[in-house]
Design a protein around this motif. Sequence first.
Motif, PDB file in Angstrom:
ATOM      1  N   GLN A 156      -8.659   6.120   0.433  1.00 45.59           N
ATOM      2  CA  GLN A 156      -9.708   6.654  -0.423  1.00 45.59           C
ATOM      3  C   GLN A 156      -9.830   5.831  -1.707  1.00 45.59           C
ATOM      4  OE1 GLN A 156     -11.394   8.890   1.311  1.00 45.59           O
ATOM      5  NE2 GLN A 156     -12.911   8.435  -0.249  1.00 45.59           N
ATOM      6  N   ALA A 157      -8.668   5.465  -2.262  1.00 40.77           N
ATOM      7  CA  ALA A 157      -8.675   4.687  -3.502  1.00 40.77           C
ATOM      8  C   ALA A 157      -9.313   3.317  -3.274  1.00 40.77           C
ATOM      9  CB  ALA A 157      -7.251   4.521  -4.022  1.00 40.77           C
ATOM     10  N   LEU A 158      -8.954   2.669  -2.160  1.00 44.09           N
ATOM     11  CA  LEU A 158      -9.537   1.355  -1.857  1.00 44.09           C
ATOM     12  C   LEU A 158     -11.043   1.496  -1.658  1.00 44.09           C
ATOM     13  CD1 LEU A 158      -6.948  -0.164   0.658  1.00 44.09           C
ATOM     14  CD2 LEU A 158      -7.362  -0.898  -1.699  1.00 44.09           C
ATOM     15  N   TRP A 159     -11.434   2.564  -0.962  1.00 37.94           N
ATOM     16  CA  TRP A 159     -12.852   2.808  -0.691  1.00 37.94           C
ATOM     17  C   TRP A 159     -13.621   2.940  -2.013  1.00 37.94           C
ATOM     18  CZ3 TRP A 159     -15.776   2.982   3.758  1.00 37.94           C
ATOM     19  CH2 TRP A 159     -17.076   3.497   3.623  1.00 37.94           C
TER      20      TRP A 159
ATOM     21  N   SER B 190      -5.768  -3.973  -3.654  1.00 39.17           N
ATOM     22  CA  SER B 190      -5.034  -4.028  -2.391  1.00 39.17           C
ATOM     23  C   SER B 190      -4.235  -2.740  -2.224  1.00 39.17           C
ATOM     24  CB  SER B 190      -4.071  -5.212  -2.396  1.00 39.17           C
ATOM     25  OG  SER B 190      -3.036  -4.954  -3.322  1.00 39.17           O
ATOM     26  N   ALA B 191      -3.762  -2.526  -0.997  1.00 39.12           N
ATOM     27  CA  ALA B 191      -2.967  -1.344  -0.712  1.00 39.12           C
ATOM     28  C   ALA B 191      -1.724  -1.322  -1.603  1.00 39.12           C
ATOM     29  CB  ALA B 191      -2.583  -1.333   0.768  1.00 39.12           C
ATOM     30  N   ASP B 192      -1.055  -2.485  -1.726  1.00 34.72           N
ATOM     31  CA  ASP B 192       0.165  -2.548  -2.534  1.00 34.72           C
ATOM     32  C   ASP B 192      -0.099  -2.146  -3.981  1.00 34.72           C
ATOM     33  OD1 ASP B 192       1.726  -3.270  -0.419  1.00 34.72           O
ATOM     34  OD2 ASP B 192       1.532  -5.437  -0.766  1.00 34.72           O
ATOM     35  N   GLU B 193      -1.228  -2.603  -4.498  1.00 28.81           N
ATOM     36  CA  GLU B 193      -1.561  -2.287  -5.878  1.00 28.81           C
ATOM     37  C   GLU B 193      -1.750  -0.776  -6.055  1.00 28.81           C
ATOM     38  OE1 GLU B 193      -4.530  -5.117  -7.480  1.00 28.81           O
ATOM     39  OE2 GLU B 193      -5.169  -3.395  -8.706  1.00 28.81           O
ATOM     40  N   VAL B 194      -2.461  -0.160  -5.102  1.00 25.62           N
ATOM     41  CA  VAL B 194      -2.707   1.282  -5.187  1.00 25.62           C
ATOM     42  C   VAL B 194      -1.403   2.058  -5.040  1.00 25.62           C
ATOM     43  CG1 VAL B 194      -3.874   3.254  -4.098  1.00 25.62           C
ATOM     44  CG2 VAL B 194      -5.058   1.051  -4.296  1.00 25.62           C
ATOM     45  N   ILE B 195      -0.552   1.630  -4.108  1.00 24.37           N
ATOM     46  CA  ILE B 195       0.727   2.322  -3.875  1.00 24.37           C
ATOM     47  C   ILE B 195       1.560   2.294  -5.154  1.00 24.37           C
ATOM     48  CG2 ILE B 195       2.924   2.197  -2.621  1.00 24.37           C
ATOM     49  CD1 ILE B 195       1.199   0.987  -0.250  1.00 24.37           C
ATOM     50  N   GLU B 196       1.581   1.125  -5.792  1.00 22.49           N
ATOM     51  CA  GLU B 196       2.339   0.937  -7.022  1.00 22.49           C
ATOM     52  C   GLU B 196       1.775   1.817  -8.142  1.00 22.49           C
ATOM     53  OE1 GLU B 196       5.039  -1.107  -7.093  1.00 22.49           O
ATOM     54  OE2 GLU B 196       5.350  -0.244  -9.103  1.00 22.49           O
ATOM     55  N   ALA B 197       0.454   1.708  -8.330  1.00 19.91           N
ATOM     56  CA  ALA B 197      -0.194   2.413  -9.439  1.00 19.91           C
ATOM     57  C   ALA B 197      -0.064   3.932  -9.292  1.00 19.91           C
ATOM     58  CB  ALA B 197      -1.664   2.001  -9.518  1.00 19.91           C
ATOM     59  N   LYS B 198      -0.173   4.451  -8.077  1.00 16.30           N
ATOM     60  CA  LYS B 198      -0.146   5.896  -7.883  1.00 16.30           C
ATOM     61  C   LYS B 198       1.253   6.418  -7.548  1.00 16.30           C
ATOM     62  CE  LYS B 198      -4.928   6.549  -6.386  1.00 16.30           C
ATOM     63  NZ  LYS B 198      -5.522   7.544  -7.270  1.00 16.30           N
ATOM     64  N   GLY B 199       2.241   5.530  -7.481  1.00 12.37           N
ATOM     65  CA  GLY B 199       3.604   5.953  -7.166  1.00 12.37           C
ATOM     66  C   GLY B 199       3.711   6.618  -5.810  1.00 12.37           C
ATOM     67  N   LEU B 200       3.063   6.047  -4.801  1.00  7.08           N
ATOM     68  CA  LEU B 200       3.024   6.666  -3.482  1.00  7.08           C
ATOM     69  C   LEU B 200       4.113   6.163  -2.551  1.00  7.08           C
ATOM     70  CD1 LEU B 200      -0.833   6.608  -2.933  1.00  7.08           C
ATOM     71  CD2 LEU B 200       0.586   8.606  -3.429  1.00  7.08           C
ATOM     72  N   LYS B 201       4.927   5.259  -3.054  1.00  7.82           N
ATOM     73  CA  LYS B 201       5.955   4.668  -2.198  1.00  7.82           C
ATOM     74  C   LYS B 201       6.800   5.790  -1.598  1.00  7.82           C
ATOM     75  CE  LYS B 201       8.694   0.467  -2.438  1.00  7.82           C
ATOM     76  NZ  LYS B 201       9.844   0.788  -1.640  1.00  7.82           N
ATOM     77  N   GLN B 202       7.009   5.699  -0.326  1.00  5.20           N
ATOM     78  CA  GLN B 202       7.719   6.745   0.394  1.00  5.20           C
ATOM     79  C   GLN B 202       9.192   6.793  -0.037  1.00  5.20           C
ATOM     80  OE1 GLN B 202       7.025   8.163   4.646  1.00  5.20           O
ATOM     81  NE2 GLN B 202       7.939   6.166   4.839  1.00  5.20           N
ATOM     82  N   VAL B 203       9.686   8.021  -0.239  1.00  5.98           N
ATOM     83  CA  VAL B 203      11.095   8.167  -0.586  1.00  5.98           C
ATOM     84  C   VAL B 203      11.892   8.221   0.709  1.00  5.98           C
ATOM     85  CG1 VAL B 203      12.800   9.631  -1.699  1.00  5.98           C
ATOM     86  CG2 VAL B 203      10.511   9.400  -2.677  1.00  5.98           C
ATOM     87  N   THR B 204      12.752   7.231   0.926  1.00  6.33           N
ATOM     88  CA  THR B 204      13.542   7.207   2.154  1.00  6.33           C
ATOM     89  C   THR B 204      15.030   7.282   1.815  1.00  6.33           C
ATOM     90  OG1 THR B 204      13.453   4.811   2.084  1.00  6.33           O
ATOM     91  CG2 THR B 204      11.890   5.905   3.537  1.00  6.33           C
ATOM     92  N   ASP B 205      15.300   7.365   0.520  1.00  8.86           N
ATOM     93  CA  ASP B 205      16.692   7.456   0.079  1.00  8.86           C
ATOM     94  C   ASP B 205      17.220   8.854   0.439  1.00  8.86           C
ATOM     95  OD1 ASP B 205      19.040   7.620  -1.282  1.00  8.86           O
ATOM     96  OD2 ASP B 205      18.101   7.787  -3.264  1.00  8.86           O
ATOM     97  N   THR B 206      18.193   8.906   1.354  1.00  7.57           N
ATOM     98  CA  THR B 206      18.696  10.185   1.856  1.00  7.57           C
ATOM     99  C   THR B 206      19.186  11.078   0.720  1.00  7.57           C
ATOM    100  OG1 THR B 206      19.436   8.944   3.763  1.00  7.57           O
ATOM    101  CG2 THR B 206      20.208  11.200   3.585  1.00  7.57           C
ATOM    102  N   GLY B 207      19.877  10.457  -0.232  1.00  2.00           N
ATOM    103  CA  GLY B 207      20.413  11.234  -1.355  1.00  2.00           C
ATOM    104  C   GLY B 207      19.308  11.948  -2.111  1.00  2.00           C
TER     105      GLY B 207
END
Lengths: 95, 489
Positions: B399-402, B408-425
């Motif tokens: 939606q953001a790219l649209w 770019s996708a990376d820029e949007v992920i960074e800016a919106k803090g959407l990076k998936q949390v995969t840290d088990t802790g």
Amino acid sequence: MALEHADVLRAAHLARLGLSDDDATHYLDDLGRILEMVDRLQALDTEGIAPLAHPLDATQRLRADDVTEPDRRDHFQRCAPAVENGLYLVPRVVE
Amino acid sequence: MQWETVIGLEVHVQLATQSKIFSGASTAFGAEPNTQACAMDLGLPGVLPVLNEQAVAMAVQFGLAIHAEIPEVSVFDRKNYFYPDLPKGYQTSQMYDPIVGPGEVEITLEDGAAKRIRVHHAHLEEDAGKSLHETFTDDTGRAMTGIDLNRAGTPLLEIVSEPDMRSAKEAAAYLKSIHSIVTYLGISDGNMAEGSMRCDVNVSVRPKGQAEFGTRAEIKNVNSFRFVERAIEFEVERQIELIEDGGKVVQETRLFDPDRDETRSMRTKEEANDYRYFPCPDLLPVVLDAAYVDHLRETLPELPDEKRARFQNALGLSAYDAGVLAASRETAEYFEAVKATCGDAKQAANWVQGELSGALNREGLAIQDSPIPATRLGELICRVMDDTINGKAAKQVFQALWNGQGASADEVIEAKGLKQVTDTGAIEAMIDQVIADSPAQVAQYRDAEPDKRGKMIGYFVGQVMKASRGTANPQQVNALLKEKLDALC
């Protein structure tokens, strides 16, 4: 094939030629004689002979797909009886 | 009585040449009236036509694409009639020896089955000019018609089918097939709104089982896929009603009126058309040797049918997906570019047909005008595949790219803090918090039968996802939650 007066008038109408009745009678005679000659040709056996599309024994030359004609609208429209907004005007055609 | 519909189509395709079929005037769309009409197009005395090699090549390419016979010799004829937008008094066309012989086009029916529609022939001809019946008057106040001859001499390929179609849907499918072939070949822009493709429809009905055709009506100048279906549906109903009421269908030309959704008889001309065709003396027979035709055959691009088969067989797409993605050259190219970037055909197909096509439809955009270029969409899919983001976040990125927020996708992920949390802790900490905050639900879970617990876990997953603002990896959340909750039982 015998040609009739009505055939001449119809051919003239299709070609948008104005013929008087006298003209038509005259043409009926002329055209009739041409068709008589055609009838004689028809009598020939042409079985297996491909119709001749052109009397010259040559083939069509092609040109490159280039735009070579500039806009000369003003020049061409000088001899038109009526023009408006760049359009040629003709008596109204109603479908 | 059971009726059967019989339909044949004459499709006129405007060829995408730069210049006209017999003159060097431009064919560009939308020019000022008569600025692209030269002496040849005006039919001035003394002019001679010279055939455009590109128009010939395009016609032959079409013929090859429909597996048609390409005769060695083709001939131009004059079709004589009088109309002000035809200043020469005849249209140069091909009546007896057309450039493309019999061929066939495959269409896909609604049930997915394929049907072959035979093409009788295709011939080259010139288009006429345009009449504008507006309010023009001459000096004496007499009503006049305006004539624009820019279109006169534009090359057309008229594709004449056999009466092989049996429903409005089949006719529309055939028209779409022709459209996709000519646009794939690049021999026409296929723009129906601008008149680059229009068709005449021949329709008749007959009692099912009867061998002879009924009397047909010809519907002129139908210019959209939707109108073809509607015009046929109306016409079939009209003819059946007429016959069932004891009447007879007359052979005539009708016009489709899309506003009133009906066909109307054009005022019958005073006499039957008599075009008095004869070979055009200004043009010599066109001779195409085998080497020329073979050369064109070698340069044919991959066609819709071949592309569909490759999408299915080599890329493993479903028949449906392959059909949708191969239907237009633009969609196929976009899809292949997405696939090239992300490396996964199925993901690419899902995104192009799902998220992207939905957004395009909402805004009424064509795929080539998508605000998200194919490579950008491919990069977004890469981030889902390498687990940088989860599916939910991916939709936000899309939606953001649209909307143009981020290049770019990376820029949007960074800016919106959407990076998936995969840290088990980190995920475990959130889970512990949710469990601590939901004693009632935990008690219910503990008391439930073990086989009902699977469903109940949804509540906890939702809470954890909410706590992570959608960024936690859902599979990890699920697994860890199950572990922790079951440990409490």
